[in-house]
Scaffold this motif. Sequence first.
Motif, PDB file in Angstrom:
ATOM      1  N   LEU A  40       0.829  -1.276   0.174  1.00 22.24           N
ATOM      2  CA  LEU A  40       0.015  -0.024   0.006  1.00 22.24           C
ATOM      3  C   LEU A  40       0.840   1.350   0.010  1.00 22.24           C
ATOM      4  N   GLU A  41       1.984   1.286   0.684  1.00 22.24           N
ATOM      5  CA  GLU A  41       2.846   2.571   0.865  1.00 22.24           C
ATOM      6  C   GLU A  41       3.268   2.728  -0.604  1.00 22.24           C
ATOM      7  N   TYR A  42       3.947   1.652  -1.061  1.00 16.64           N
ATOM      8  CA  TYR A  42       4.706   1.738  -2.424  1.00 16.64           C
ATOM      9  C   TYR A  42       3.479   2.215  -3.465  1.00 16.64           C
ATOM     10  N   ALA A  43       2.427   1.630  -3.495  1.00 18.03           N
ATOM     11  CA  ALA A  43       1.153   2.112  -4.300  1.00 18.03           C
ATOM     12  C   ALA A  43       0.927   3.461  -4.270  1.00 18.03           C
ATOM     13  N   GLU A  44       0.946   4.110  -3.007  1.00 20.73           N
ATOM     14  CA  GLU A  44       0.830   5.382  -2.695  1.00 20.73           C
ATOM     15  C   GLU A  44       1.739   6.204  -3.298  1.00 20.73           C
ATOM     16  N   VAL A  45       2.950   5.858  -3.220  1.00 21.12           N
ATOM     17  CA  VAL A  45       3.950   6.621  -3.627  1.00 21.12           C
ATOM     18  C   VAL A  45       3.887   6.926  -5.163  1.00 21.12           C
ATOM     19  N   GLN A  46       3.662   5.688  -5.867  1.00 20.90           N
ATOM     20  CA  GLN A  46       3.829   5.680  -7.366  1.00 20.90           C
ATOM     21  C   GLN A  46       2.564   6.362  -7.960  1.00 20.90           C
ATOM     22  N   THR A  47       1.279   6.148  -7.219  1.00 21.10           N
ATOM     23  CA  THR A  47       0.202   7.014  -7.455  1.00 21.10           C
ATOM     24  C   THR A  47       0.351   8.292  -7.348  1.00 21.10           C
ATOM     25  N   GLU A  48       0.947   8.985  -6.242  1.00 22.99           N
ATOM     26  CA  GLU A  48       1.367  10.206  -6.127  1.00 22.99           C
ATOM     27  C   GLU A  48       2.035  10.761  -7.386  1.00 22.99           C
ATOM     28  N   LYS A  49       3.115  10.229  -7.796  1.00 31.67           N
ATOM     29  CA  LYS A  49       3.891  10.365  -9.086  1.00 31.67           C
ATOM     30  C   LYS A  49       3.017  10.369 -10.071  1.00 31.67           C
ATOM     31  N   VAL A  50       2.247   9.537 -10.724  1.00 36.89           N
ATOM     32  CA  VAL A  50       1.489   9.453 -11.731  1.00 36.89           C
ATOM     33  C   VAL A  50       0.511  10.701 -11.796  1.00 36.89           C
ATOM     34  N   ALA A  51      -0.150  10.882 -10.694  1.00 39.08           N
ATOM     35  CA  ALA A  51      -1.201  11.973 -10.632  1.00 39.08           C
ATOM     36  C   ALA A  51      -0.705  13.453 -10.697  1.00 39.08           C
ATOM     37  N   SER A  52       0.390  13.542  -9.664  1.00 38.19           N
ATOM     38  CA  SER A  52       1.316  14.650  -9.928  1.00 38.19           C
ATOM     39  C   SER A  52       1.656  15.209 -11.295  1.00 38.19           C
ATOM     40  N   TYR A  53       2.162  14.190 -12.019  1.00 35.93           N
ATOM     41  CA  TYR A  53       2.657  14.315 -13.499  1.00 35.93           C
ATOM     42  C   TYR A  53       1.478  14.615 -14.332  1.00 35.93           C
ATOM     43  N   VAL A  54       0.231  14.113 -14.089  1.00 37.25           N
ATOM     44  CA  VAL A  54      -0.745  14.450 -14.701  1.00 37.25           C
ATOM     45  C   VAL A  54      -1.263  15.844 -14.553  1.00 37.25           C
ATOM     46  N   VAL A  55      -1.227  16.399 -13.140  1.00 38.72           N
ATOM     47  CA  VAL A  55      -1.694  17.608 -12.730  1.00 38.72           C
ATOM     48  C   VAL A  55      -0.812  18.707 -13.267  1.00 38.72           C
ATOM     49  N   SER A  56       0.738  18.290 -13.478  1.00 40.24           N
ATOM     50  CA  SER A  56       1.708  19.373 -13.679  1.00 40.24           C
ATOM     51  C   SER A  56       1.465  19.697 -15.226  1.00 40.24           C
ATOM     52  N   LYS A  57       1.208  18.432 -15.945  1.00 45.19           N
ATOM     53  CA  LYS A  57       1.091  18.689 -17.275  1.00 45.19           C
ATOM     54  C   LYS A  57       0.071  19.679 -17.809  1.00 45.19           C
ATOM     55  N   ALA A  58      -1.174  19.360 -17.059  1.00 44.38           N
ATOM     56  CA  ALA A  58      -2.208  20.059 -17.199  1.00 44.38           C
ATOM     57  C   ALA A  58      -2.147  21.549 -17.184  1.00 44.38           C
ATOM     58  N   ILE A  59      -1.373  22.087 -15.835  1.00 48.88           N
ATOM     59  CA  ILE A  59      -1.087  23.294 -15.418  1.00 48.88           C
ATOM     60  C   ILE A  59      -0.089  23.745 -16.380  1.00 48.88           C
ATOM     61  N   ASN A  60       1.003  23.115 -16.989  1.00 52.45           N
ATOM     62  CA  ASN A  60       1.857  23.909 -17.968  1.00 52.45           C
ATOM     63  C   ASN A  60       1.069  23.999 -19.269  1.00 52.45           C
ATOM     64  N   SER A  61       0.023  23.418 -19.722  1.00 48.68           N
ATOM     65  CA  SER A  61      -0.886  23.677 -20.735  1.00 48.68           C
ATOM     66  C   SER A  61      -1.700  24.873 -20.828  1.00 48.68           C
ATOM     67  N   ARG A  62      -1.886  25.648 -19.493  1.00 51.44           N
ATOM     68  CA  ARG A  62      -3.002  26.726 -19.463  1.00 51.44           C
ATOM     69  C   ARG A  62      -2.212  27.865 -20.506  1.00 51.44           C
ATOM     70  N   THR A  63      -3.347  28.710 -20.828  1.00 53.09           N
ATOM     71  CA  THR A  63      -2.996  29.737 -21.556  1.00 53.09           C
ATOM     72  C   THR A  63      -2.495  31.175 -20.760  1.00 53.09           C
ATOM     73  N   SER A  64      -2.698  30.848 -19.484  1.00 50.41           N
ATOM     74  CA  SER A  64      -2.306  31.976 -18.522  1.00 50.41           C
ATOM     75  C   SER A  64      -1.080  31.542 -17.879  1.00 50.41           C
ATOM     76  N   SER A  65      -0.082  32.495 -17.807  1.00 51.72           N
ATOM     77  CA  SER A  65       0.939  32.313 -16.902  1.00 51.72           C
ATOM     78  C   SER A  65       0.856  33.113 -15.722  1.00 51.72           C
ATOM     79  N   VAL A  66       1.922  32.856 -14.792  1.00 52.42           N
ATOM     80  CA  VAL A  66       2.126  33.466 -13.348  1.00 52.42           C
ATOM     81  C   VAL A  66       2.034  35.006 -13.523  1.00 52.42           C
ATOM     82  N   LEU A  67       1.168  35.533 -13.174  1.00 48.03           N
ATOM     83  CA  LEU A  67       0.858  37.258 -13.046  1.00 48.03           C
ATOM     84  C   LEU A  67       1.793  37.769 -12.036  1.00 48.03           C
TER      85      LEU A  67
END
Length: 249
Positions: A40-67
């Motif tokens: 479970l601990e290993y699965a949680e670590v791997q899940t966080e890696k995958v989910a964080s990557y997807v979230v970061s990729k979505a954020i980088n695709s934004r049209t707006s940047s840091v203001l």
Amino acid sequence: MRFRRKKKASTRLTLVLVSLLIMIVVSLYYVNSRLMPVYLEYAEVQTEKVASYVVSKAINSRTSSVLDVNDIIVDLPPGTSEMVTTKFNTDIINQVRAETTSLVKEYLEQAENGDLAHLPNLENVEYDVGRMEAGDGIVFFVPLGQALNLPILGNLGPRIPIRFHIIGNVHSSVESTIEEFGINNAYVAVSIHLEVNVQIIIPFASKSAKVEQYIPVAIGLIRGTVPHIYTDGGGEGVQPSLEVPVPYD
């Protein structure tokens, strides 16, 4: 007589086989119960890696940047006093928040449907595209030796399936921090706090987890009017005053 001997031998063999089977089942249950927290601990670590990557990729695709923080600051006209009051432009902040939340949700849904373009290429991780396309969430396999952190086994052993899917909607909130900077100045940071709830499933166990990320919206320095006389209120006793020279016409 021979028949009785054969019957006794057959009965003994049956008892031995049944006892051996029971011992194997009990041993497997014991080993599995001891290793389950590690899985479970290993699965949680791997899940966080995958989910964080997807979230970061979505954020980088934004049209707006840091203001710059001054782009989201609105000065209110002074009333009876000469003080100038400022506030955040909530229209701009909510627009960035809505765009970010929508993109993160969209990218996570596409990843759950088997779009490998939105998933990280992790070492020794194999995605099950078929199950993902069938709607089972994000499914991947890892070697048993890697999950148990056993260098001797390495990539050997059976591959352990790990599956997770998003629970509910993506939650977001706006948070701001204001820190004193110099004389009558403030360092301001406005960010979006994203929360993604996931359900992690491994053989014979499951666990709920939360993936969190902070996305900056605006960062900058707000400069105020420097007073003619400045006194540091910190410390004990009488504090010295600093007088700023004022030019006269």
